[in-house]
Design a protein around this motif. Structure first.
Motif, PDB file in Angstrom:
ATOM      1  N   ILE A  56       0.786 -15.980 -22.428  1.00 47.44           N
ATOM      2  CA  ILE A  56       1.698 -15.183 -21.598  1.00 47.44           C
ATOM      3  C   ILE A  56       1.411 -15.374 -20.114  1.00 47.44           C
ATOM      4  CG2 ILE A  56       2.303 -12.791 -20.978  1.00 47.44           C
ATOM      5  CD1 ILE A  56       2.013 -12.074 -23.933  1.00 47.44           C
ATOM      6  N   TYR A  57       0.146 -15.624 -19.775  1.00 51.07           N
ATOM      7  CA  TYR A  57      -0.223 -15.728 -18.359  1.00 51.07           C
ATOM      8  C   TYR A  57       0.296 -17.005 -17.700  1.00 51.07           C
ATOM      9  CZ  TYR A  57      -3.294 -11.939 -19.762  1.00 51.07           C
ATOM     10  OH  TYR A  57      -3.787 -10.762 -20.270  1.00 51.07           O
ATOM     11  N   GLN A  58       0.846 -17.908 -18.499  1.00 47.64           N
ATOM     12  CA  GLN A  58       1.440 -19.123 -17.928  1.00 47.64           C
ATOM     13  C   GLN A  58       2.775 -18.825 -17.252  1.00 47.64           C
ATOM     14  OE1 GLN A  58       1.645 -22.088 -21.045  1.00 47.64           O
ATOM     15  NE2 GLN A  58      -0.505 -21.807 -21.607  1.00 47.64           N
ATOM     16  N   THR A  59       3.348 -17.657 -17.581  1.00 40.40           N
ATOM     17  CA  THR A  59       4.623 -17.252 -16.991  1.00 40.40           C
ATOM     18  C   THR A  59       4.418 -16.012 -16.125  1.00 40.40           C
ATOM     19  OG1 THR A  59       5.799 -18.061 -18.939  1.00 40.40           O
ATOM     20  CG2 THR A  59       6.996 -16.577 -17.470  1.00 40.40           C
ATOM     21  N   PRO A  60       4.684 -16.083 -14.838  1.00 38.40           N
ATOM     22  CA  PRO A  60       4.480 -14.919 -13.971  1.00 38.40           C
ATOM     23  C   PRO A  60       5.382 -13.761 -14.396  1.00 38.40           C
ATOM     24  CG  PRO A  60       4.806 -16.929 -12.676  1.00 38.40           C
ATOM     25  CD  PRO A  60       5.163 -17.258 -14.097  1.00 38.40           C
ATOM     26  N   ARG A  66       2.155  -6.881 -13.546  1.00 33.35           N
ATOM     27  CA  ARG A  66       1.877  -6.824 -14.987  1.00 33.35           C
ATOM     28  C   ARG A  66       0.399  -6.487 -15.174  1.00 33.35           C
ATOM     29  NH1 ARG A  66       3.818 -12.010 -18.024  1.00 33.35           N
ATOM     30  NH2 ARG A  66       2.075 -12.976 -16.874  1.00 33.35           N
ATOM     31  N   ILE A  67       0.126  -5.649 -16.163  1.00 37.98           N
ATOM     32  CA  ILE A  67      -1.249  -5.208 -16.383  1.00 37.98           C
ATOM     33  C   ILE A  67      -1.615  -5.374 -17.853  1.00 37.98           C
ATOM     34  CG2 ILE A  67      -2.798  -3.206 -16.363  1.00 37.98           C
ATOM     35  CD1 ILE A  67      -1.464  -2.282 -13.850  1.00 37.98           C
ATOM     36  N   GLU A  78      -1.998  -8.387 -12.589  1.00 36.90           N
ATOM     37  CA  GLU A  78      -1.231  -9.455 -11.942  1.00 36.90           C
ATOM     38  C   GLU A  78      -0.278  -8.785 -10.965  1.00 36.90           C
ATOM     39  OE1 GLU A  78      -0.128 -12.683 -15.070  1.00 36.90           O
ATOM     40  OE2 GLU A  78      -0.344 -10.776 -16.152  1.00 36.90           O
ATOM     41  N   ILE A  79      -0.520  -9.004  -9.689  1.00 37.61           N
ATOM     42  CA  ILE A  79       0.258  -8.323  -8.654  1.00 37.61           C
ATOM     43  C   ILE A  79       0.702  -9.321  -7.588  1.00 37.61           C
ATOM     44  CG2 ILE A  79      -1.919  -7.562  -7.573  1.00 37.61           C
ATOM     45  CD1 ILE A  79      -0.361  -5.178  -6.386  1.00 37.61           C
ATOM     46  N   ASP A  80       1.991  -9.540  -7.503  1.00 35.36           N
ATOM     47  CA  ASP A  80       2.590 -10.357  -6.446  1.00 35.36           C
ATOM     48  C   ASP A  80       1.901 -11.714  -6.306  1.00 35.36           C
ATOM     49  OD1 ASP A  80       4.204  -8.157  -6.055  1.00 35.36           O
ATOM     50  OD2 ASP A  80       3.034  -7.369  -4.391  1.00 35.36           O
ATOM     51  N   GLY A  81       1.658 -12.355  -7.438  1.00 36.06           N
ATOM     52  CA  GLY A  81       1.088 -13.700  -7.441  1.00 36.06           C
ATOM     53  C   GLY A  81      -0.426 -13.764  -7.483  1.00 36.06           C
ATOM     54  N   LYS A  82      -1.104 -12.622  -7.455  1.00 34.46           N
ATOM     55  CA  LYS A  82      -2.569 -12.584  -7.533  1.00 34.46           C
ATOM     56  C   LYS A  82      -2.997 -12.034  -8.890  1.00 34.46           C
ATOM     57  CE  LYS A  82      -3.572 -13.876  -3.239  1.00 34.46           C
ATOM     58  NZ  LYS A  82      -2.209 -14.328  -2.869  1.00 34.46           N
ATOM     59  N   ARG A  83      -4.157 -12.526  -9.362  1.00 32.15           N
ATOM     60  CA  ARG A  83      -4.753 -12.003 -10.602  1.00 32.15           C
ATOM     61  C   ARG A  83      -6.109 -11.392 -10.274  1.00 32.15           C
ATOM     62  NH1 ARG A  83      -3.679 -17.158 -13.265  1.00 32.15           N
ATOM     63  NH2 ARG A  83      -1.627 -17.131 -14.266  1.00 32.15           N
ATOM     64  N   ILE A  84      -6.263 -10.125 -10.672  1.00 27.07           N
ATOM     65  CA  ILE A  84      -7.455  -9.358 -10.312  1.00 27.07           C
ATOM     66  C   ILE A  84      -8.020  -8.715 -11.569  1.00 27.07           C
ATOM     67  CG2 ILE A  84      -8.305  -7.420  -8.932  1.00 27.07           C
ATOM     68  CD1 ILE A  84      -5.542  -7.959  -7.278  1.00 27.07           C
ATOM     69  N   LEU A  85      -9.313  -8.800 -11.740  1.00 27.96           N
ATOM     70  CA  LEU A  85      -9.998  -8.160 -12.863  1.00 27.96           C
ATOM     71  C   LEU A  85     -10.834  -7.006 -12.324  1.00 27.96           C
ATOM     72  CD1 LEU A  85     -10.502  -8.465 -15.957  1.00 27.96           C
ATOM     73  CD2 LEU A  85     -12.504  -9.843 -15.381  1.00 27.96           C
ATOM     74  N   THR A  86     -10.707  -5.833 -12.939  1.00 30.20           N
ATOM     75  CA  THR A  86     -11.454  -4.671 -12.472  1.00 30.20           C
ATOM     76  C   THR A  86     -12.527  -4.271 -13.481  1.00 30.20           C
ATOM     77  OG1 THR A  86     -10.001  -3.002 -13.486  1.00 30.20           O
ATOM     78  CG2 THR A  86      -9.395  -3.814 -11.296  1.00 30.20           C
ATOM     79  N   ASP A  87     -13.674  -3.905 -12.978  1.00 28.90           N
ATOM     80  CA  ASP A  87     -14.789  -3.323 -13.742  1.00 28.90           C
ATOM     81  C   ASP A  87     -14.920  -3.926 -15.151  1.00 28.90           C
ATOM     82  OD1 ASP A  87     -15.214  -1.786 -11.537  1.00 28.90           O
ATOM     83  OD2 ASP A  87     -14.724   0.127 -12.449  1.00 28.90           O
ATOM     84  N   LEU A 118      -8.677 -16.402 -12.021  1.00 33.10           N
ATOM     85  CA  LEU A 118      -8.667 -15.141 -11.289  1.00 33.10           C
ATOM     86  C   LEU A 118      -8.795 -15.380  -9.787  1.00 33.10           C
ATOM     87  CD1 LEU A 118     -11.118 -13.091 -13.569  1.00 33.10           C
ATOM     88  CD2 LEU A 118      -8.612 -12.942 -13.540  1.00 33.10           C
ATOM     89  N   ASP A 119      -8.145 -14.503  -9.016  1.00 36.09           N
ATOM     90  CA  ASP A 119      -8.280 -14.548  -7.560  1.00 36.09           C
ATOM     91  C   ASP A 119      -9.387 -13.632  -7.064  1.00 36.09           C
ATOM     92  OD1 ASP A 119      -5.853 -16.205  -6.591  1.00 36.09           O
ATOM     93  OD2 ASP A 119      -4.986 -14.815  -8.049  1.00 36.09           O
TER      94      ASP A 119
END
Length: 333
Positions: A56-60, A66-67, A78-87, A118-119
């Motif tokens: 799924i992550y191959q398609t924005p 998207r969370i 996934e927020i506005d073209g960035k991928r962020i992982l929390t805790d 990940l960014d």
């Protein structure tokens, strides 16, 4: 409006307002409660398995937001073209050893080696249910920038993260992530420490995550305080607030919110939609494992709140329309 930075007394950070951190003086009462607890704090039915389709992550996301909830406070955002992982906590137990301590109710839905590129990785504070050494040691090999609270960087360096990839932040600091995304740290009412002797020697924070289109709030751990209104005034409104609803108790009301205070925090933050986190993954309190979400649904109905409650491991777009998956229902006794 600019939020004030943190304060210290000697080596120890202090909360924005006086706070009972449920220290050693509360231990007898807490232990007695645990001994006499009758609630289903651990599910009688095994949860899951939950599995993430990494393709799924191959398609924005069409919406730009998207969370994927990996459980507790671990989110792939996934927020506005960035991928962020929390805790990120992928280990079986939120503990200093893997043979004892709170055990996950379900395995992490996506193996670490299947994570998309990940960014950034956010670490809110150093507690074991938010900051897992084994997980960090794996992620340290992937050349990903880490953003964290003051003092936490020393652990990251010890566990293999390169110095130039670590940004430590005080409350009110802003870091640029790429060209069109910022992280701003905000105060929470909590505490820190991974042992008996180093309590509050590192900072604890929430994070404002702002992309070119969306503005969201990762609340991490906090008790209720009026500072949420200040954060909302300074950085809101928020398209989504991600707030803890689990692990509350009568002996530690100042450091964890529970559903009612989380709803009040969401409103104070000027949130448009609320995602409950920090529930349904570890046994960290005396309430039934599903009680936080049951209460939240009742409160949301009364307040006409828009909720975002996806199934663990399922990448789900945030569109602004209320969405409650109800995944937990079939596991309740």
């Amino acid at each position: 409006m600019q939020l004030k930075g943190s304060r210290k007394e000697g080596k120890k950070f202090i909360n924005p307002i006086p706070t009972d951190e449920a220290g050693f003086d509360k231990m007898p009462a807490i232990l007695w409660e645990y001994i006499n607890n009758k609630a289903e704090s651990i599910p009688k039915k095994t949860l899951g398995p939950f599995n993430t389709d990494a393709a799924i992550y191959q398609t924005p996301p069409a919406s730009g937001l998207r969370i994927t909830w990996m459980g507790h406070s671990s989110l792939l955002i996934e927020i506005d073209g960035k991928r962020i992982l929390t805790d990120p906590v992928w280990s079986s137990r939120a503990s200093f050893v893997q043979w004892a301590g709170p055990k996950r109710f379900f395995k992490a839905p996506l193996p670490l080696d299947q994570l998309p590129k990940l960014d950034a990785i956010i670490i809110s504070h150093d507690h074991y249910d938010h900051f897992d050494e084994a997980t960090i040691r794996v992620l340290a090999t992937k050349n990903i920038p880490f953003y964290t609270s003051l003092g936490v960087g020393s652990y990251l360096k010890k566990w293999g993260v390169a110095h130039h990839l670590i940004t430590e932040m005080d409350w009110g600091d802003t870091a640029q992530v790429g060209t069109d995304c910022t992280f701003t740290t905000a105060p929470t009412r909590h505490f820190s420490g991974r042992g008996i002797t180093n309590r509050n020697e590192t900072l604890w924070s929430a994070f404002v995550i702002k992309g070119h289109t969306h503005n969201i709030f990762f609340g991490a751990d906090s008790g209720w305080f009026n500072g949420f209104a200040d954060i909302g005034e300074a950085y809101g409104p928020f398209d989504l607030t991600m707030l803890e609803i689990g692990a509350y108790g009568k002996n530690w009301p100042d450091i964890h919110m529970g559903p009612l205070s989380a709803v009040n925090a969401h409103l104070a933050l000027k949130g448009k939609q609320m995602m409950p986190i920090h529930w349904g993954t570890f046994n960290l309190a005396l309430h039934a494992w599903h009680e936080p979400i049951d209460i939240l649904l009742e409160l949301a109905a009364k307040e006409n709140l828009s909720l975002f409650v996806p199934e663990p491991g399922k990448p789900t777009e945030v569109t602004g329309e209320s969405y409650t998956s109800g995944w937990w229902g079939k596991y309740k006794s």
